[in-house]
Design an enzyme around this catalytic site. Structure first.
Site, PDB file in Angstrom:
ATOM      1  N   TYR A 187     -67.335 -84.442 -78.140  1.00 38.29           N
ATOM      2  CA  TYR A 187     -66.212 -84.553 -79.078  1.00 38.29           C
ATOM      3  C   TYR A 187     -66.027 -83.277 -79.896  1.00 38.29           C
ATOM      4  O   TYR A 187     -64.977 -83.060 -80.493  1.00 38.29           O
ATOM      5  CB  TYR A 187     -66.409 -85.732 -80.043  1.00 38.29           C
ATOM      6  CG  TYR A 187     -66.292 -87.105 -79.382  1.00 38.29           C
ATOM      7  CD1 TYR A 187     -65.979 -87.235 -78.035  1.00 38.29           C
ATOM      8  CD2 TYR A 187     -66.486 -88.273 -80.118  1.00 38.29           C
ATOM      9  CE1 TYR A 187     -65.890 -88.478 -77.433  1.00 38.29           C
ATOM     10  CE2 TYR A 187     -66.387 -89.518 -79.527  1.00 38.29           C
ATOM     11  CZ  TYR A 187     -66.096 -89.613 -78.182  1.00 38.29           C
ATOM     12  OH  TYR A 187     -66.002 -90.853 -77.585  1.00 38.29           O
TER      13      TYR A 187
ATOM     14  N   LYS B  43     -78.192 -90.307 -70.014  1.00 39.47           N
ATOM     15  CA  LYS B  43     -77.833 -90.319 -68.594  1.00 39.47           C
ATOM     16  C   LYS B  43     -78.618 -89.184 -67.933  1.00 39.47           C
ATOM     17  O   LYS B  43     -78.056 -88.241 -67.362  1.00 39.47           O
ATOM     18  CB  LYS B  43     -76.301 -90.141 -68.469  1.00 39.47           C
ATOM     19  CG  LYS B  43     -75.743 -90.342 -67.069  1.00 39.47           C
ATOM     20  CD  LYS B  43     -75.762 -91.784 -66.610  1.00 39.47           C
ATOM     21  CE  LYS B  43     -75.276 -91.890 -65.170  1.00 39.47           C
ATOM     22  NZ  LYS B  43     -75.523 -93.226 -64.581  1.00 39.47           N
TER      23      LYS B  43
ATOM     24  N   ASP C  28     -75.508 -96.692 -68.428  1.00 42.88           N
ATOM     25  CA  ASP C  28     -74.842 -97.768 -67.675  1.00 42.88           C
ATOM     26  C   ASP C  28     -75.645 -99.068 -67.795  1.00 42.88           C
ATOM     27  O   ASP C  28     -75.083-100.158 -67.979  1.00 42.88           O
ATOM     28  CB  ASP C  28     -74.611 -97.376 -66.200  1.00 42.88           C
ATOM     29  CG  ASP C  28     -75.751 -96.560 -65.614  1.00 42.88           C
ATOM     30  OD1 ASP C  28     -76.657 -96.157 -66.376  1.00 42.88           O
ATOM     31  OD2 ASP C  28     -75.761 -96.337 -64.389  1.00 42.88           O
TER      32      ASP C  28
ATOM     33  N   ASP D 179     -70.197 -94.024 -79.366  1.00 44.94           N
ATOM     34  CA  ASP D 179     -68.848 -94.475 -79.700  1.00 44.94           C
ATOM     35  C   ASP D 179     -68.524 -95.740 -78.894  1.00 44.94           C
ATOM     36  O   ASP D 179     -68.071 -96.767 -79.428  1.00 44.94           O
ATOM     37  CB  ASP D 179     -67.863 -93.342 -79.349  1.00 44.94           C
ATOM     38  CG  ASP D 179     -66.465 -93.589 -79.847  1.00 44.94           C
ATOM     39  OD1 ASP D 179     -66.259 -94.576 -80.570  1.00 44.94           O
ATOM     40  OD2 ASP D 179     -65.564 -92.803 -79.504  1.00 44.94           O
TER      41      ASP D 179
ATOM     42  N   ASP E   2     -68.897-100.062 -80.161  1.00 48.01           N
ATOM     43  CA  ASP E   2     -67.766-100.995 -80.124  1.00 48.01           C
ATOM     44  C   ASP E   2     -68.100-102.213 -79.269  1.00 48.01           C
ATOM     45  O   ASP E   2     -67.731-103.341 -79.602  1.00 48.01           O
ATOM     46  CB  ASP E   2     -66.509-100.303 -79.579  1.00 48.01           C
ATOM     47  CG  ASP E   2     -65.685 -99.679 -80.702  1.00 48.01           C
ATOM     48  OD1 ASP E   2     -66.194 -99.629 -81.847  1.00 48.01           O
ATOM     49  OD2 ASP E   2     -64.553 -99.246 -80.454  1.00 48.01           O
TER      50      ASP E   2
END
Ligand code: NAD
Length: 358
Positions: free
Chosen positions: A143, A193, A225, A249, A253
């Site tokens: 980001y 990851k 994942d 992020d 959520d």
């Protein structure tokens, strides 16, 4: 003690929910003998209307003069279309995080016992209880990396977003996670990851070094994942989950949805120095703004986080959390958490009920 608090009421339901949180702070002040002094700071869409930019000059300085910041929410359809970054409310959110050095975002996802039926997961999964804390790195990674957009000779336009992490950035967020785990269930799951990304391999090696240092904390690596699957399969297995910015992020959520309502969840963004910033995870909810319909609990629980993490007032924080649970146990609901046929109370009444239990 006197504590100085910057209030960014913001847009939409922001002023309504912050208003109730302030009344709760004052009630706590009276009960425990503290005083709170408030400074209103203009930011977001309302700042665009007032002074032409979402992040007016002096915003960071005004916040830095305080011990903590409480934010309602910023943004709304009225300001969603400008291409000028200064006229976009999200610019203010990214700027304040950067200017206050808020590199750690703490997002608890706890299923409040009275609302277990709101959990969309299987009954037996909800019954096991959910009480996890996602620690998301907030100022690094993709980001904040370099963005490129260029024309290729044979494949049309191409874009690239760079993802970078330094050992320093990983170590400081890792330490936050391990320290936090020591205050909770003494478990850290680090999400990465590492089977694909070089940044994740560095992330993992730093986390392993920290895991040796914090040997009293149980540690595990989880691929992102798999983490996404485990959160819906068996979220009760997690205590502290630490991860980089973009994974955090998305996963935070996902975690918020399994607890049933967006109107209940608080968050904290902290750095190495005061002030920390506390805010509900929801947005400005323009669809219900100004109608006394917003659930103020997420903002009120954000105050509990402020007391615990910025002021080390854990007794006061627990008093707020217990008052919220008591009101929910008595069956009081705002419209967002009421079941069909259940009568709902408004923002102001919910705030009043919580104060009555303090
Ligand atoms: P939202 O969280 O504002 O609303 C999503 C849905 O949840 C709406 O139906 C809303 O009515 C409901 N809701 C949210 N909070 C509630 C509460 N406390 N009580 C009852 N119901 C509640 O998300 P959105 O609609 O995607 O975004 C609206 C605006 O908020 C956008 O401009 C967005 O950019 C902004 N936003 C700001 C922040 C922030 O300030 N940190 C975060 C997210 C979104």
């Amino acid at each position: 003690m006197n504590y100085k608090i910057a209030l960014i009421r913001g847009d939409g339901i922001g002023p309504e929910v912050v208003g109730e949180a302030v009344k709760v702070m004052d009630a706590i002040g009276e009960k425990f003998g503290h005083t709170f002094t408030y400074t209103d700071v203009l930011m977001g869409g309302c700042a665009i209307d007032a002074v032409g930019k979402s992040y007016p000059d002096g915003t960071a300085e005004a916040c830095k003069a305080c011990d903590a910041v409480l934010l309602g929410a910023v943004g709304g359809p009225k300001w969603g279309h400008s291409t000028d970054p200064q006229k976009r409310p999200e610019t203010a959110l990214l700027s304040i995080r950067k200017d206050l050095g808020l590199y750690a975002n703490l997002r608890p996802a706890a299923l409040r016992p009275a609302l277990a039926e709101a959990c969309p997961l299987k009954k037996e999964t909800a019954e096991k209880g959910i009480d996890l804390m996602i620690v998301r790195e907030l100022t690094g990674g993709i980001y904040f990396g370099k963005r490129e957009r260029y024309q290729t000779e044979d494949r049309g336009e191409e874009c690239a977003d760079r993802m970078a992490y330094s050992e320093m950035e990983i170590e400081r967020i890792g330490r936050r996670a391990f320290e936090l785990a020591r205050l909770r269930g003494k478990k850290v799951a680090s999400v990465d990851k590492a089977n694909v990304l070089e940044t994740s391999r560095l992330w993992r090696s730093v986390m392993h070094r920290l895991a040796e240092e914090y040997s009293d904390v149980q540690y595990e690596d989880v691929l992102v994942d798999n983490a996404a699957m485990q959160l819906v399969r068996d979220p009760g297995q997690f205590d502290v989950v630490v991860t980089e910015n973009m994974f955090g992020d998305i996963l935070s959520d996902e975690a918020s949805m399994i607890t049933g309502s967006i109107g209940l969840l608080p968050s904290a963004s902290i750095g190495d120095q005061a002030p920390g910033l506390y805010e509900p995870i929801h947005g400005s909810a323009p669809d219900i703004a100004g109608q006394d319909k917003a659930n103020p609990i997420a903002t009120i629980l954000s105050v509990a986080m402020m007391f615990r993490y910025s002021f080390h007032l854990s007794q006061e924080a627990k008093a707020i959390e217990d008052a919220v649970d008591a009101v929910l146990n008595e069956g009081w609901r705002t419209a967002d958490i009421a079941k069909a046929g259940e009568q709902a109370v408004g923002t102001i009444r919910m705030g009043e009920l919580i104060r009555q239990h303090l």
